[in-house]
Design a protein around this motif. Sequence first.
Motif, mmCIF file in Angstrom:
data_model
loop_
_atom_site.group_PDB
_atom_site.id
_atom_site.type_symbol
_atom_site.label_atom_id
_atom_site.label_comp_id
_atom_site.label_asym_id
_atom_site.label_seq_id
_atom_site.Cartn_x
_atom_site.Cartn_y
_atom_site.Cartn_z
ATOM 1 N N GLU A 67 45.388 44.516 64.695
ATOM 2 C CA GLU A 67 47.103 44.789 64.386
ATOM 3 C C GLU A 67 47.376 43.369 63.625
ATOM 4 N N ALA A 68 46.627 42.415 63.605
ATOM 5 C CA ALA A 68 46.880 41.039 62.807
ATOM 6 C C ALA A 68 46.149 41.344 61.559
ATOM 7 N N ARG A 69 45.802 42.570 61.152
ATOM 8 C CA ARG A 69 45.078 42.833 59.932
ATOM 9 C C ARG A 69 44.148 42.068 59.407
ATOM 10 N N GLN A 70 43.043 41.904 60.381
ATOM 11 C CA GLN A 70 41.868 40.865 60.180
ATOM 12 C C GLN A 70 41.134 41.677 59.162
ATOM 13 N N MET A 71 40.415 40.829 58.500
ATOM 14 C CA MET A 71 39.250 41.333 57.524
ATOM 15 C C MET A 71 37.967 40.428 58.126
ATOM 16 N N VAL A 72 36.741 41.286 58.084
ATOM 17 C CA VAL A 72 35.499 40.575 58.314
ATOM 18 C C VAL A 72 34.853 40.141 56.904
ATOM 19 N N LEU A 102 35.940 36.156 60.602
ATOM 20 C CA LEU A 102 37.320 36.803 60.564
ATOM 21 C C LEU A 102 38.396 36.130 59.693
ATOM 22 N N LEU A 103 38.746 36.873 58.715
ATOM 23 C CA LEU A 103 39.537 36.392 57.903
ATOM 24 C C LEU A 103 41.200 36.883 58.310
ATOM 25 N N PHE A 104 42.326 36.062 58.012
ATOM 26 C CA PHE A 104 43.646 36.432 58.532
ATOM 27 C C PHE A 104 44.643 35.599 57.813
ATOM 28 N N HIS A 105 45.816 36.158 57.424
ATOM 29 C CA HIS A 105 47.235 35.342 57.146
ATOM 30 C C HIS A 105 47.383 34.469 58.182
ATOM 31 N N ASP A 202 41.023 40.980 33.360
ATOM 32 C CA ASP A 202 39.714 40.146 32.968
ATOM 33 C C ASP A 202 39.270 39.392 34.399
ATOM 34 N N PHE A 203 40.111 38.970 35.308
ATOM 35 C CA PHE A 203 39.810 38.136 36.384
ATOM 36 C C PHE A 203 39.129 39.571 37.427
ATOM 37 N N CYS A 204 39.644 40.684 37.682
ATOM 38 C CA CYS A 204 39.355 41.671 38.396
ATOM 39 C C CYS A 204 38.016 42.142 37.846
ATOM 40 N N ALA A 205 37.745 42.063 36.751
ATOM 41 C CA ALA A 205 36.367 42.418 36.244
ATOM 42 C C ALA A 205 35.338 41.573 36.564
ATOM 43 N N LYS A 206 35.510 40.401 36.664
ATOM 44 C CA LYS A 206 34.534 39.482 37.239
ATOM 45 C C LYS A 206 34.396 39.271 38.759
ATOM 46 N N ILE A 207 35.408 39.341 39.462
ATOM 47 C CA ILE A 207 35.843 39.046 40.611
ATOM 48 C C ILE A 207 36.638 40.022 41.281
ATOM 49 N N ASN A 208 35.933 41.204 42.216
ATOM 50 C CA ASN A 208 36.701 42.147 42.473
ATOM 51 C C ASN A 208 37.511 41.472 43.756
ATOM 52 N N PRO A 209 38.800 41.526 43.654
ATOM 53 C CA PRO A 209 39.583 40.867 44.866
ATOM 54 C C PRO A 209 39.703 41.790 46.054
ATOM 55 N N GLN A 210 39.193 42.896 46.041
ATOM 56 C CA GLN A 210 39.299 43.889 47.177
ATOM 57 C C GLN A 210 38.040 43.926 47.933
ATOM 58 N N GLU A 211 37.068 43.164 47.456
ATOM 59 C CA GLU A 211 35.905 43.051 48.323
ATOM 60 C C GLU A 211 35.943 42.185 49.275
ATOM 61 N N PRO A 212 35.477 42.187 50.742
ATOM 62 C CA PRO A 212 35.484 41.274 51.654
ATOM 63 C C PRO A 212 34.414 40.084 51.488
ATOM 64 N N PHE A 213 34.470 39.455 50.490
ATOM 65 C CA PHE A 213 33.709 38.263 50.442
ATOM 66 C C PHE A 213 34.488 36.938 49.883
ATOM 67 N N PRO A 228 40.050 37.845 49.954
ATOM 68 C CA PRO A 228 41.212 38.648 50.339
ATOM 69 C C PRO A 228 41.586 38.276 51.782
ATOM 70 N N GLY A 229 42.927 38.818 51.900
ATOM 71 C CA GLY A 229 43.590 38.916 53.347
ATOM 72 C C GLY A 229 44.476 40.177 53.663
ATOM 73 N N ARG A 230 44.614 40.328 54.646
ATOM 74 C CA ARG A 230 45.873 41.516 55.014
ATOM 75 C C ARG A 230 44.945 42.715 54.549
ATOM 76 N N GLN A 231 43.846 42.779 54.801
ATOM 77 C CA GLN A 231 43.151 44.171 54.588
ATOM 78 C C GLN A 231 43.283 44.490 53.099
ATOM 79 N N GLY A 232 43.259 43.413 52.304
ATOM 80 C CA GLY A 232 43.382 43.723 50.932
ATOM 81 C C GLY A 232 44.747 43.758 50.222
ATOM 82 N N GLU A 233 45.618 43.318 51.026
ATOM 83 C CA GLU A 233 46.985 43.151 50.447
ATOM 84 C C GLU A 233 47.335 41.957 49.629
ATOM 85 N N VAL A 234 46.639 40.665 49.906
ATOM 86 C CA VAL A 234 46.890 39.570 49.196
ATOM 87 C C VAL A 234 45.564 39.106 49.024
#
Length: 288
Positions: A67-72, A102-105, A202-213, A228-234
């Motif tokens: 529920e806290a929108r964790q990301m692995v 796990l990643l969190f806001h 340009d940034f997103c072409a080099k580093i995909n901000p959606q990928e969980p890394f 990334p955090g909040r399951q790809g929101e921020v």
Amino acid sequence: MVPFRIVIVGGGIAGFTAAIALRGPNRHITILEQSTLNKEIGALISLQPNASRIVESKWNLSEELLEARQMVDEGFRIYNTEGHLVNTVPLLTKEKYGAQRLLFHRRDLHETLKRAAVSPTRAGDPVIVRVSSRVVDCDALKGTVTLDSGEIVEGDLIVGADGIHSVLRKHVLEEAISPMPTGYSAYRLMIPIEILEKEEPDFCAKINPQEPFTSMIVAHDCRLIMGPGRQGEVYGIVALVPDDQMTEDPHAKQSWVAEGDLKKMMETFADFPSWVTNIFKYDLKASL
């Protein structure tokens, strides 16, 4: 039976973590928090496998963490300043340690821990949270803390969870010891991924901000640590720089929400390409 009284100074992530761990039969736990709202700052935070295993398995908070929108976090990716991937370190923590990174806001994790601490459905009595309760003194031997109002709060156990600028530290160690600077300071940025994808191709072409890394760019004595955090929101960015590149005094008491100097930051990261530094303008906070 007289309950065992536990007083925890500090209502941050550490304070609520201690409260959850200490809850049990015949224990009366009070958290003293100096702020009026008891809210965490906006930044990302990670739970390493040893911590997430305790929180998920021992404290049974798996559903709450979802529920806290964790990301692995699936691993680390290291880039050079040209945007080329030079190394990948996969995190096979589930197979090796039985838990994941796990990643969190920070605010989401803080709220989750607070709800668990005060929940009436968990073992032991719910934790009592007192806001606007700034501790100014402590007698470790008598088991008392004094608030700025003059009120004295007694406990059989007093836990110091009041951060790097702790009031309790000197009373436990019986001498005043200042935090030792690491030599590095950190700018923190939080950017909606929607804005990155729309405004910074340009940034997103080099580093995909959606990928969980967790991605890192290193150059000389500066580095960017991003993910990334909040399951790809921020998208969170920590920009590490030497203390002498900041405008703050590293020996002075600092605020975690002090405004950063964008001009100074751009000068510090002058060796980084524009596809990276262009994103600094969206949000900027600095903390020591």
